[in-house]
Design a protein around this motif. Structure first.
Motif, PDB file in Angstrom:
ATOM      1  N   ALA B 136      -2.127  -1.286  -0.912  1.00 26.97           N
ATOM      2  CA  ALA B 136      -3.103  -0.410  -1.222  1.00 26.97           C
ATOM      3  C   ALA B 136      -3.489   0.475  -0.214  1.00 26.97           C
ATOM      4  O   ALA B 136      -3.881   0.021   0.695  1.00 26.97           O
ATOM      5  N   MET B 137      -3.962   1.944  -0.658  1.00 27.32           N
ATOM      6  CA  MET B 137      -4.261   2.912  -0.186  1.00 27.32           C
ATOM      7  C   MET B 137      -5.940   3.165   0.510  1.00 27.32           C
ATOM      8  O   MET B 137      -6.659   1.911  -1.577  1.00 27.32           O
ATOM      9  N   ASP B 138      -6.135   3.159   1.236  1.00 26.01           N
ATOM     10  CA  ASP B 138      -8.117   3.429   1.036  1.00 26.01           C
ATOM     11  C   ASP B 138      -8.423   4.224   1.738  1.00 26.01           C
ATOM     12  O   ASP B 138      -7.746   5.095   2.781  1.00 26.01           O
ATOM     13  N   GLY B 139      -9.050   5.527   0.862  1.00 31.06           N
ATOM     14  CA  GLY B 139      -8.776   7.106   1.336  1.00 31.06           C
ATOM     15  C   GLY B 139      -9.249   7.621   0.326  1.00 31.06           C
ATOM     16  O   GLY B 139     -10.136   7.280  -0.736  1.00 31.06           O
ATOM     17  N   ILE B 140      -9.015   9.010   0.355  1.00 33.16           N
ATOM     18  CA  ILE B 140      -8.931   9.579  -0.976  1.00 33.16           C
ATOM     19  C   ILE B 140      -7.788  10.051  -1.690  1.00 33.16           C
ATOM     20  O   ILE B 140      -6.337  10.232  -0.805  1.00 33.16           O
ATOM     21  N   ARG B 141      -7.931  10.283  -2.959  1.00 32.82           N
ATOM     22  CA  ARG B 141      -7.321  10.572  -4.023  1.00 32.82           C
ATOM     23  C   ARG B 141      -7.581  11.963  -4.561  1.00 32.82           C
ATOM     24  O   ARG B 141      -8.208  11.209  -5.887  1.00 32.82           O
ATOM     25  N   VAL B 142      -6.280  12.519  -4.906  1.00 32.46           N
ATOM     26  CA  VAL B 142      -6.944  13.852  -5.608  1.00 32.46           C
ATOM     27  C   VAL B 142      -5.464  14.184  -6.581  1.00 32.46           C
ATOM     28  O   VAL B 142      -4.488  14.644  -6.070  1.00 32.46           O
ATOM     29  N   LYS B 153      -0.736  15.919  -6.431  1.00 30.62           N
ATOM     30  CA  LYS B 153      -1.775  14.674  -5.816  1.00 30.62           C
ATOM     31  C   LYS B 153      -1.210  14.807  -4.895  1.00 30.62           C
ATOM     32  O   LYS B 153      -0.271  15.463  -4.071  1.00 30.62           O
ATOM     33  N   GLY B 154      -2.534  14.473  -4.349  1.00 29.09           N
ATOM     34  CA  GLY B 154      -2.824  14.587  -2.891  1.00 29.09           C
ATOM     35  C   GLY B 154      -2.990  12.876  -2.507  1.00 29.09           C
ATOM     36  O   GLY B 154      -4.612  11.961  -3.525  1.00 29.09           O
ATOM     37  N   ALA B 155      -2.407  12.788  -1.480  1.00 25.51           N
ATOM     38  CA  ALA B 155      -3.234  10.677  -1.130  1.00 25.51           C
ATOM     39  C   ALA B 155      -3.718  10.653   0.764  1.00 25.51           C
ATOM     40  O   ALA B 155      -2.918  11.865   0.908  1.00 25.51           O
ATOM     41  N   TYR B 156      -4.435  10.884   0.728  1.00 25.25           N
ATOM     42  CA  TYR B 156      -4.811  10.066   1.774  1.00 25.25           C
ATOM     43  C   TYR B 156      -5.579   8.412   2.616  1.00 25.25           C
ATOM     44  O   TYR B 156      -6.857   8.731   1.946  1.00 25.25           O
ATOM     45  N   GLY B 157      -5.269   8.396   3.810  1.00 23.61           N
ATOM     46  CA  GLY B 157      -6.098   7.134   4.314  1.00 23.61           C
ATOM     47  C   GLY B 157      -4.864   6.181   4.657  1.00 23.61           C
ATOM     48  O   GLY B 157      -4.140   6.460   4.786  1.00 23.61           O
ATOM     49  N   LYS B 158      -5.663   4.935   5.000  1.00 21.70           N
ATOM     50  CA  LYS B 158      -4.814   3.893   5.398  1.00 21.70           C
ATOM     51  C   LYS B 158      -4.430   2.634   4.261  1.00 21.70           C
ATOM     52  O   LYS B 158      -5.282   3.179   3.137  1.00 21.70           O
ATOM     53  N   GLN B 159      -3.566   2.264   5.302  1.00 21.83           N
ATOM     54  CA  GLN B 159      -3.617   1.065   4.546  1.00 21.83           C
ATOM     55  C   GLN B 159      -3.574  -0.593   4.271  1.00 21.83           C
ATOM     56  O   GLN B 159      -4.109  -0.468   5.184  1.00 21.83           O
ATOM     57  N   ARG B 160      -3.987  -0.836   2.956  1.00 28.31           N
ATOM     58  CA  ARG B 160      -4.741  -1.955   3.071  1.00 28.31           C
ATOM     59  C   ARG B 160      -3.213  -3.367   3.978  1.00 28.31           C
ATOM     60  O   ARG B 160      -1.570  -3.588   4.030  1.00 28.31           O
ATOM     61  N   GLY B 172      -0.445  12.317   1.862  1.00 30.40           N
ATOM     62  CA  GLY B 172       1.158  13.624   1.780  1.00 30.40           C
ATOM     63  C   GLY B 172       0.539  13.878   0.082  1.00 30.40           C
ATOM     64  O   GLY B 172      -0.606  13.881  -0.508  1.00 30.40           O
ATOM     65  N   ILE B 173       1.243  14.479  -0.243  1.00 31.83           N
ATOM     66  CA  ILE B 173       0.981  15.734  -1.490  1.00 31.83           C
ATOM     67  C   ILE B 173       2.556  16.198  -2.325  1.00 31.83           C
ATOM     68  O   ILE B 173       3.145  15.875  -1.585  1.00 31.83           O
ATOM     69  N   ASP B 174       2.169  15.563  -2.951  1.00 32.63           N
ATOM     70  CA  ASP B 174       3.259  15.487  -4.610  1.00 32.63           C
ATOM     71  C   ASP B 174       2.996  16.917  -5.281  1.00 32.63           C
ATOM     72  O   ASP B 174       1.814  17.083  -5.666  1.00 32.63           O
ATOM     73  N   GLY B 175       4.067  17.374  -5.555  1.00 35.91           N
ATOM     74  CA  GLY B 175       3.675  18.585  -6.553  1.00 35.91           C
ATOM     75  C   GLY B 175       4.990  18.331  -7.737  1.00 35.91           C
ATOM     76  O   GLY B 175       6.335  18.264  -7.721  1.00 35.91           O
ATOM     77  N   VAL B 204       4.994  13.138   3.025  1.00 31.20           N
ATOM     78  CA  VAL B 204       4.039  12.439   3.553  1.00 31.20           C
ATOM     79  C   VAL B 204       4.916  12.142   4.543  1.00 31.20           C
ATOM     80  O   VAL B 204       5.460  12.979   5.514  1.00 31.20           O
ATOM     81  N   SER B 205       3.208  12.636   5.312  1.00 32.77           N
ATOM     82  CA  SER B 205       2.718  12.303   6.600  1.00 32.77           C
ATOM     83  C   SER B 205       2.133  11.591   7.435  1.00 32.77           C
ATOM     84  O   SER B 205       1.428  10.926   6.381  1.00 32.77           O
ATOM     85  N   LYS B 206       2.828  10.111   8.696  1.00 37.32           N
ATOM     86  CA  LYS B 206       1.658   9.410   8.615  1.00 37.32           C
ATOM     87  C   LYS B 206       1.584   9.462  10.064  1.00 37.32           C
ATOM     88  O   LYS B 206       2.180   9.859  11.341  1.00 37.32           O
ATOM     89  N   TYR B 207       0.540   9.127  10.548  1.00 34.27           N
ATOM     90  CA  TYR B 207      -0.068   9.005  12.127  1.00 34.27           C
ATOM     91  C   TYR B 207      -0.622   7.865  12.707  1.00 34.27           C
ATOM     92  O   TYR B 207      -1.459   7.418  11.981  1.00 34.27           O
ATOM     93  N   GLN B 208      -0.263   7.488  14.042  1.00 36.24           N
ATOM     94  CA  GLN B 208      -0.321   6.734  15.021  1.00 36.24           C
ATOM     95  C   GLN B 208      -0.466   6.621  16.281  1.00 36.24           C
ATOM     96  O   GLN B 208       0.592   7.189  16.764  1.00 36.24           O
ATOM     97  N   LYS B 209      -1.248   6.905  17.076  1.00 35.32           N
ATOM     98  CA  LYS B 209      -1.262   6.982  18.572  1.00 35.32           C
ATOM     99  C   LYS B 209      -0.257   6.307  19.446  1.00 35.32           C
ATOM    100  O   LYS B 209       0.096   5.429  18.750  1.00 35.32           O
ATOM    101  N   ASP B 210      -0.003   7.392  20.183  1.00 36.25           N
ATOM    102  CA  ASP B 210       1.101   6.526  20.667  1.00 36.25           C
ATOM    103  C   ASP B 210       0.164   6.280  22.643  1.00 36.25           C
ATOM    104  O   ASP B 210      -0.077   6.565  23.131  1.00 36.25           O
TER     105      ASP B 210
END
Lengths: 291, 545
Positions: B136-142, B153-160, B172-175, B204-210
């Motif tokens: 599950a995502m924890d964040g914001i979806r529109v 559709k837009g989704a932004y957050g972290k995963q469970r 990520g966004i989807d059209g 979809v893009s993911k960010y994780q610190k290096d």
């Protein structure tokens, strides 16, 4: 252009704009892929030393990736990093006697117990100083470097010295483990020590090798057993239960017969002090039994 | 003092009245499930009771709806997780909470949510209780529908990640545009055209610190996908192509090679007949919000498995699990119904289902680059076969009270690759299944299954028999025995005998079972978990309102 077409192109333009924006969130890495420089790799006397316990198996095709990772990290962190290869779990089970390969049993009771304690479900996997990193105790090898980097520059809280006396004729090892606290602490502190053999040549499955069955694979820093006899073999001996002060010292003397199957020139002892409640390793040391 | 009391009384009155009004227009729904197991050690099948003897796990969902507003919570408890489920779930917590407002084409969710873009090749957030899977995502979806036929559709957050969130941020966004629906805004005749087209694209893009001291890792990893769904009369084509930029991770051995995937399904369907042909290519599409994650942890995408998902016990012995690092697969399915009162249809009609699938490795060049791995040759199968199956099923109603089905399944199963068991046999299995239903009267029914699996490999031959007696609508009593009679080791020729009683009333269901369960692999949609052998009592309660 009528109103409908204008609306259509307006929506299309908005969608394209959002997509173009999204593409900005992408890093494309080009050579060189490796970081330049690295850690200090020094061997000053009272530096914090960090242990990676690498849970591995000779039938684990991806485990050599983890071995290569720990080798590369050793190159960066030098003697401040100690690696312990623990053959355990499904991929360490040897094939039945008579099979042409993978019949050697690298497993140990201590390794099996640690494997169960840390609830390994996949291999390769590891723990770094038995300390959580990013909320996880078990770490896959891409996280090892970062986890080691987080710990290695912290000030040392204790110092361990290993003094070996080894008789090659009787293959008897007498080891004195001296611990000096460098910080005040409170808790149950234990010291444990493992026998490790380096450069064992035997079969290893390696997904990146051709062929994948590597006959003369060099198995490094393999856990062979404990310096301590049961029931202290896996979790060591208690040295303090309550407050300890900087400058307090503790000494343990242990004797162990080194199996004739081991190459004594490649045998080391890894000793570490840890907090028995959190299991976090406070300090570690490694020394060969022969100079 | 009197004034204060009056004011307080007035406020309570007002708030009670408002609250009552809110409740009057509201709805609360919920569902609960409790699963438990009492273990017995049975060393013969490799089942060992944990120290606590009993494990109990469950969840409760509560959803509050008031017009366009919805809010919900989900509580989960694992004390402990049943053997075979990930023990990192052990504990109890509210793991899912959200608020959602959906009005005038704009749907906003804050908190936890599930979402999927297209077929999920680059983004699918979902939950499967049987697999112990929840990303599950924890964040914001529109979700925004500016006009008929267009959805963004837009989704932004972290995963469970069990009781935490993973370290990476997923956005990520989807059209999607339904050409016919959109153009029907301007000309109604578009909605009735035979050719219907839906186009979609997602990023979809993911960010994780290096923090890696060894190598330079991309902190932002992007994937995109393009899709087109076309319907024309009884024909349909569903297609999606996905591409992922450099994403070194545990799953791919820390290589920088981009990944790509292609998923195609085409078919023809009309009353009594259906034909579907599917194809899938995957190359290095392991996509997770933590580059160090393994198993089923923190997957951002979903790569559906093409082979038929089997439900009969012996047919589930060799299920297929998707190989995200590379596979090339194809499947063809035919469904045909011989109409009643025809030569082959008989009095009540006859239905046949035929399907076959094959999964191969992908072709790669032998020259291996350390940073990029072997170069893949797009849409070219490799030499190694991962899986193959042929399924033939015939279903027939023989009389008003009696119907049956017969099935033959041929399976080739690369245990080495699918289960990661080196030196394991490549399994060739032939499975025969016969099933009968007999309706004794309006409430009493009997169902039987006879299954046989023949193979020269692995644990050799199995036979299974099942009988189920049901008294509608409340009682279902089942007993079955799986017997590995062909096992080379006489000690392992074991009967896995099981009994189960289910009582259903209203929207509630209680079941109690006792017996031995063999070890195996449970796969849903190509996502698998290992199920160890167990013995003892199982119980389950489900309820919804």
């Amino acid at each position: 252009m009528n109103r409908n077409s204008t609306l259509f192109y307006s929506y299309l333009l908005q969608i394209c704009f959002v997509f173009v924006l999204s593409f900005s969130a992408c890093d494309i890495i080009k050579e060189p892929y490796l970081e330049e420089g690295g850690g200090n790799g020094t061997n000053d006397s009272v530096l914090r030393k960090v242990i990676i316990e690498d849970f591995t198996g000779h039938l684990c095709a991806n485990c050599p990736d983890a071995h290569r990772e720990s080798d590369a990290l050793k190159n960066i962190f030098g003697k401040q990093l100690i690696v312990l290869s623990i053959h355990s779990g499904d991929f360490a089970i040897p094939l039945p006697a008579g099979a042409p390969k993978y019949t050697y049993d690298f497993r140990t009771p201590e390794g099996n117990e640690l494997n169960n304690y840390f609830q390994l479900m996949s291999w390769p996997n590891g723990v770094v100083n038995r300390t959580s990193y990013g909320g996880s105790l078990l770490l896959n090898y891409p996280s090892w470097g970062a986890a080691v980097g987080d710990l290695i520059n912290l000030p040392a809280e204790a110092q361990i010295e290993l003094d070996h006396s080894y008789d090659s004729t009787t293959r008897t090892l007498n080891t004195t483990i001296s611990v000096e606290m460098l910080e005040d602490m409170n808790g149950i502190l234990k010291v444990c020590a493992f026998i490790v053999e380096d450069s064992i040549i035997n079969w290893q499955l390696d997904d990146k090798a051709t062929p994948k069955d590597v006959q003369f694979y060099v198995h490094k820093h393999v856990l062979r057993g404990s310096l301590f006899a049961p029931p202290h073999n896996t979790w060591g001996k208690e040295i303090a239960n309550g407050p300890v002060s900087s400058g307090d010292t503790f000494t343990l003397q242990e004797s162990k017969n080194i199996s004739a199957n081991y190459n004594e020139n490649q045998v080391s002892v890894i000793a570490y002090i840890y907090n028995d409640v959190t299991k976090e390793i406070i300090q570690a040391e490694e020394a060969k039994i022969l100079p | 003092m009197r004034i204060k009391f009056s004011l307080l009384y007035f406020l309570i009155l007002i708030s009670s009245a408002s609250f009552a009004q809110v409740l009057q227009n509201s709805q609360i729904n919920g569902s609960f499930q409790i699963d438990g197991q009492y273990y017995q050690t049975d060393s013969a099948i490799g089942a060992y009771a944990p120290a606590q003897d009993i494990d109990l796990m469950g969840f409760g969902n509560l959803t509050f709806t008031n017009g366009p507003f919805t809010a919900g919570v989900r509580y989960e408890s694992y004390n402990n997780a049943i053997v075979g489920y990930d023990q990192r779930y052990n504990g109890s917590e509210i793991v899912h909470r959200y608020a959602q407002y959906n009005n005038d084409g704009l749907d906003i969710t804050i908190g936890n949510f599930y979402e999927q873009f297209g077929n999920g090749l680059i983004f699918r957030s979902y939950q499967d209780w049987s697999l112990g899977y929840d990303n599950a995502m924890d964040g914001i979806r529109v979700v925004f529908e500016p006009t008929k036929g267009i959805r963004l559709k837009g989704a932004y957050g972290k995963q469970r990640f069990f009781y935490e969130n993973g370290p990476g941020i997923v956005r990520g966004i989807d059209g999607e545009i339904s050409i016919n629906d959109f153009l029907s805004n301007y000309k109604e005749s578009w909605s009735s055209k035979k050719l219907k087209t839906v186009l979609g694209a997602s990023v979809v893009s993911k960010y994780q610190k290096d923090n890696d001291p060894l190598r330079k890792l991309p902190e932002n990893v992007l994937a995109y996908a393009l899709r087109a769904n076309i319907n024309y009369n009884d024909f349909f084509l569903l297609s999606e192509y996905a591409y992922k930029y450099n994403d070194p991770s545990t799953g791919n051995g820390l290589i920088y090679k981009p990944g790509n995937a292609l998923y195609l399904v085409s078919g023809y369907s009309k009353k009594g007949i259906g034909l579907t042909v599917s194809g899938k290519w995957i190359d290095n599409m392991n996509f997770r919000s933590d580059r160090a994650a393994v198993l089923n942890d923190l997957s951002i995408n979903f790569l559906p498995a093409l082979p038929k998902e089997q439900t009969y016990r012996l047919a589930t012995l060799y299920p297929y699990g998707t190989q995200s690092n590379g596979e090339f697969s194809g499947k063809a399915e035919l469904y045909y119904r011989f109409q009643p009162k025809t030569k082959l249809g008989g009095k009540y009609g006859t239905q046949i289902n035929l399907s076959s699938s094959m999964v191969q490795s992908i072709d790669t060049d032998s020259a291996t680059s350390k940073e990029f791995g072997p170069k893949s040759n797009f849409l070219t199968p490799g030499d190694e076969r991962y899986f193959r199956d042929v399924n033939f099923e015939i279903e027939k109603k023989i009389s008003p009270n009696f119907k049956g089905s017969a099935q033959y399944i041929y399976t080739e199963y690369n245990k080495n690759v699918i289960e990661g068991k080196v030196g394991a046999d490549y399994v060739y299995a032939h499975i025969n299944i016969i099933e009968f239903y007999y309706k004794i009267n309006t409430t009493h029914n009997i169902r039987t299954e006879l299954q046989h699996l023949f193979t020269d490999q692995d644990k050799k031959n199995w036979v299974m028999a099942l009988i189920e007696y049901s008294i509608a609508p409340h009682w279902f009593i089942t007993a079955y025995d799986e017997y590995n009679y062909g096992n080379e080791k006489s000690k392992e020729r074991i009967h896995y005998l099981n009994g189960n009683i289910v009582y259903a009333f209203g929207s509630n269901r209680i079941s109690i079972g006792y017996g031995k369960l063999r070890a195996g692999l449970l796969c849903v949609g190509g996502v698998c978990r290992v199920v160890p052998a167990s013995s003892g009592l199982t119980f389950s309660i489900t309820s919804s309102f």
